[in-house]
Write a protein that holds these residues in place. Structure first.
Motif, mmCIF file in Angstrom:
data_model
loop_
_atom_site.group_PDB
_atom_site.id
_atom_site.type_symbol
_atom_site.label_atom_id
_atom_site.label_comp_id
_atom_site.label_asym_id
_atom_site.label_seq_id
_atom_site.Cartn_x
_atom_site.Cartn_y
_atom_site.Cartn_z
ATOM 1 N N GLY A 141 0.807 -1.216 0.000
ATOM 2 C CA GLY A 141 0.000 0.000 0.000
ATOM 3 C C GLY A 141 0.840 1.266 0.000
ATOM 4 N N VAL A 142 1.862 1.315 0.846
ATOM 5 C CA VAL A 142 2.717 2.505 0.914
ATOM 6 C C VAL A 142 3.453 2.682 -0.406
ATOM 7 N N TYR A 143 3.966 1.610 -0.951
ATOM 8 C CA TYR A 143 4.672 1.691 -2.229
ATOM 9 C C TYR A 143 3.758 2.268 -3.309
ATOM 10 N N GLU A 144 2.530 1.751 -3.389
ATOM 11 C CA GLU A 144 1.617 2.242 -4.427
ATOM 12 C C GLU A 144 1.194 3.693 -4.169
ATOM 13 N N LEU A 145 1.080 4.093 -2.919
ATOM 14 C CA LEU A 145 0.797 5.501 -2.625
ATOM 15 C C LEU A 145 1.960 6.383 -3.050
ATOM 16 N N GLU A 146 3.167 5.948 -2.760
ATOM 17 C CA GLU A 146 4.354 6.735 -3.082
ATOM 18 C C GLU A 146 4.600 6.821 -4.581
ATOM 19 N N GLU A 147 4.380 5.737 -5.277
ATOM 20 C CA GLU A 147 4.649 5.705 -6.715
ATOM 21 C C GLU A 147 3.547 6.353 -7.529
ATOM 22 N N THR A 148 2.400 6.552 -6.939
ATOM 23 C CA THR A 148 1.221 7.144 -7.587
ATOM 24 C C THR A 148 0.874 6.470 -8.919
ATOM 25 N N THR A 149 1.065 5.152 -8.980
ATOM 26 C CA THR A 149 0.708 4.407 -10.189
ATOM 27 C C THR A 149 -0.790 4.142 -10.263
ATOM 28 N N VAL A 150 -1.451 4.249 -9.124
ATOM 29 C CA VAL A 150 -2.908 4.135 -9.053
ATOM 30 C C VAL A 150 -3.394 5.266 -8.153
ATOM 31 N N PRO A 151 -4.660 5.658 -8.264
ATOM 32 C CA PRO A 151 -5.185 6.690 -7.361
ATOM 33 C C PRO A 151 -5.037 6.243 -5.904
ATOM 34 N N PRO A 152 -4.845 7.181 -4.985
ATOM 35 C CA PRO A 152 -4.668 6.821 -3.579
ATOM 36 C C PRO A 152 -5.786 5.932 -3.020
ATOM 37 N N GLN A 153 -7.032 6.212 -3.417
ATOM 38 C CA GLN A 153 -8.150 5.413 -2.920
ATOM 39 C C GLN A 153 -8.020 3.954 -3.362
#
Length: 133
Positions: free
Chosen positions: A82-94
């Motif tokens: 989750g943190v990785y995907e939030l940081e990379e912004t590859t998907v919307p935060p939600q």
């Protein structure tokens, strides 16, 4: 469009299993999967494993009383994803948060899902300039 989302969800699941085994055994990721994981799952797991200490620092800073090393192996790796995907912004935060919560609900507990939701929500609200490098 639905097929891609289902595919990514399955890939996150595979990445979670790879990371869980890697976290427990210290073995190379490539040796931990029977068969060949899809490219997205393997790339996700490798990127997270490479950045695990920084991701764990971020998790520890956002959790009230629990450092990342005190979390269960499963919860820690769901949070890393989750943190990785939030940081990379590859998907919307939600989406990043929801996907992590779904993994926690499915493979851990409702309490774990609430913990994941809370920590990722705090991280999402942080100042964007504090992203991992």
């Amino acid at each position: 469009m639905t097929v891609a989302k289902v595919g990514r969800r399955q890939s996150r699941r595979t990445a979670l299993f790879l990371l869980y085994q890697w976290d427990l055994t210290g073995q190379p990721l490539a040796s931990l999967y029977d068969g060949t994981p899809d490219d997205f799952a393997l790339a996700l797991a490798e990127a997270i494993a490479d950045r695990a200490p920084a991701l764990d620092e971020r998790i520890s800073a956002a959790s009230d009383a629990w450092s990342a090393d005190r979390l269960g192996t499963l919860e820690r790796n769901v949070l890393r994803i989750g943190v990785y995907e939030l940081e990379e912004t590859t998907v919307p935060p939600q989406v990043a948060i929801n996907e992590a919560v779904v993994l926690a609900k499915r493979y851990a507990t409702e309490d774990a899902a609430r913990l994941v939701n809370g920590i990722l929500g705090r991280i999402q609200r942080e100042v964007p300039g504090e992203a991992l490098s």
